[in-house]
Design an enzyme around this catalytic site. Sequence first.
Site, PDB file in Angstrom:
ATOM      1  N   GLY A  31       0.834  -1.185   0.000  1.00 30.23           N
ATOM      2  CA  GLY A  31       0.000   0.000   0.000  1.00 30.23           C
ATOM      3  C   GLY A  31       0.870   1.236   0.000  1.00 30.23           C
ATOM      4  CB  SER A  32       0.088   4.805   0.002  1.00 32.52           C
ATOM      5  OG  SER A  32       0.811   5.966  -0.328  1.00 32.52           O
ATOM      6  CB  SER A  38       5.740  -1.770   9.782  1.00 35.38           C
ATOM      7  OG  SER A  38       6.500  -1.709   8.581  1.00 35.38           O
ATOM      8  CG  ASP A 110       6.339  -4.256   6.175  1.00 31.23           C
ATOM      9  OD1 ASP A 110       5.423  -3.788   5.489  1.00 31.23           O
ATOM     10  OD2 ASP A 110       6.980  -3.594   7.011  1.00 31.23           O
ATOM     11  N   PRO A 112       7.895  -2.063   0.906  1.00 31.94           N
ATOM     12  CG  PRO A 112      10.051  -1.486   0.290  1.00 31.94           C
ATOM     13  CD  PRO A 112       9.058  -2.581   0.173  1.00 31.94           C
ATOM     14  N   GLY A 113       6.395   1.226   0.832  1.00 31.23           N
ATOM     15  CA  GLY A 113       5.305   1.983   0.228  1.00 31.23           C
ATOM     16  C   GLY A 113       5.764   3.014  -0.775  1.00 31.23           C
ATOM     17  N   GLY A 469      36.580  14.236 -32.604  1.00 32.09           N
ATOM     18  CA  GLY A 469      37.806  15.024 -32.714  1.00 32.09           C
ATOM     19  C   GLY A 469      39.054  14.286 -32.280  1.00 32.09           C
ATOM     20  CB  SER A 473      37.101   9.410 -39.511  1.00 34.35           C
ATOM     21  OG  SER A 473      35.866   9.092 -38.890  1.00 34.35           O
ATOM     22  CB  SER A 540      30.908   2.983 -30.203  1.00 35.55           C
ATOM     23  OG  SER A 540      32.302   3.083 -30.371  1.00 35.55           O
TER      24      SER A 540
END
Length: 636
Positions: A31-32, A38, A110, A112-113, A469, A473, A540
């Site tokens: 839940g939230s 807990s 339990d 996490p929310g 740069g 190439s 790349s």
Amino acid sequence: MAHVSDLIATDIGAYLKQHETKSLLRFITCGSVDDGKSTLIGRLLYDSKMIFEDQLAALESDSKKMGTQGENIDFALLVDGLAAEREQGITIDVAYRFFSTDKRKFIVADTPGHEQYTRNMVTGASTADLAVILIDARKGVLTQTRRHSYLVSLLGIRNVVLAINKMDAVGYSREVFDRILGDYMAFAAPLAIEKIVPIPISALMGDNITERSGNMSWYAGPTLMSHLETVSIARQPSGAAFRMPVQWVNRPNMNFRGFSGLIAAGTIFPGDPVKIMPSARQSRVASVILDGEMPYATAGQSVTITLEDEVDCSRGDVICAGESPAEVSDQFETTLVWMNDNPMLSGRSYLMKIGAKTVTASVTTLKHKVNVNTLEQSAARDLKLNEIGVCNISLDQAIAFDPYEENRHTGGFILIDRLTNETVAAGLIHFALRRAQNIHWQSVDVGREARADQKRQRPCVLWFTGLSGAGKSTIANLVERRLFAMGKHTYMLDGDNVRHGLCRDLGFTNADRVENIRRVGEVAKLMADAGLIVLASFISPFRSERDMVRRLLPEGDFLEVFVDVPLDVAESRDPKGLYKKARAGEITNFTGVSSPYEPPETPELHIQTAKMRPEDAAELIVAGLEARGLLRGGDA
């Protein structure tokens, strides 16, 4: 007269025997934030007498330190074990707790929310039979309520308890309960949840937890504990076909060869026909072993199976019922729950672990992602942390599987980052793509070796990588000229040139860069297969994509040439004026400025162009090729 120790031993033995025969229910609370998950688990542990006296004393002391008023106990402290959780009053990690009543054993997670810990919630839900979804009666249905309900449905949990908590804070109002229930049922209607049991509770005060509350006489349903003790859970469909992923080939000596694993579905008897998937080799079960030979074994048991025939069966294979084996494919439609801070990128290579099998996988198509609040589908180029999407996935080899909705064990998987070894996603297989069965490799008479021998050279790929740069190439062009003069058959692929045709539809986002290199890598592989020496010059920037191209080629046929230059030197050269535009904000996602470059860690050739002329760099590379025997005529 019997000794006291004998009586104690007898009592313990009887207790353990009784405990052994109880059924086990695995469930999660979700839940939230601050909905009371807990606290609820702490209350269940307390009311089921699963807290020792010293634990209770420590809990009472800690409750006072945390500012709990009067004689009340802060039950959440039983579960929130991390210091960070206690300080913030929230749950971060998944906390597993065991408790038992006279009727059943329980393992509760339990979860996490917070949205940022959705991956933890998925971990907890992956093995659960039931979910307790809490809603704060003061707040009603929230975003995380919807998110967790969708995930619960997605992960195959069909039984849900809707625990509307903190009813004491709203005066135990039936109107509030009915309104929240109506809102939730309207949202949950399209979800694949078969049974929703709504219970109004107060975890703090104990209302409707183990005993019916006198504060809500209008409620006639079960208490939470009575429902958990009696709910019927089917862990597998009736008549499910036998499945056992092989985790270990058990070979203690030359006279015994068994296959060990957890039975994922069905029941197996000696004499049953089986198929080993994906190879489809057939045999019969000779024996089923668990603390000695057994007359049979069923889902949930870890056993060793021996077969009548010496068939090839390895870790990662799946032993299946002979008459209804698992499917086999290398392409699937799946749902992914993304769990990593770095986004999912189509075309990037990951490791896929399904059962005990690990293969290489890549997302070929992200079809859509799902808005968990509205369940709407929307187009997307990538998946970010906690996002959920439907994707097509391609593997480097065929695997045995079942659709997830039929079998969690053989239909669920995780994706792992190849470089960091982090789990980046949890996935669910829907079905095999039809094209996977329609596409076959066409054998040809003239192969790679024959083509290379005709050209009297060893084909390979020289992969030039470095910042814009750096001189990639220029140096690659000089190397090709030298090789051409030596009578070698070559072809140069340049980053700028391929974007005029092969990759003209791609931009410069991270996702586009990944796809760019994937395409170029496949082309380079084909050219090398034709017997050519391929020179590929591309920034790349990501190691994972360079490694992906390396894996496409035979070992030793990919040489990474790191054209290394400091960023300030590359920027001072700026032959195309790109750095200037990037600094001015005219170019986004520019490597070295607004997008990262991951330098090679162990390149075959490391060229530092700030310290040498391009001609000298080319000479050094050619010398490196000769030293590796790549330029000897006829050495294919």
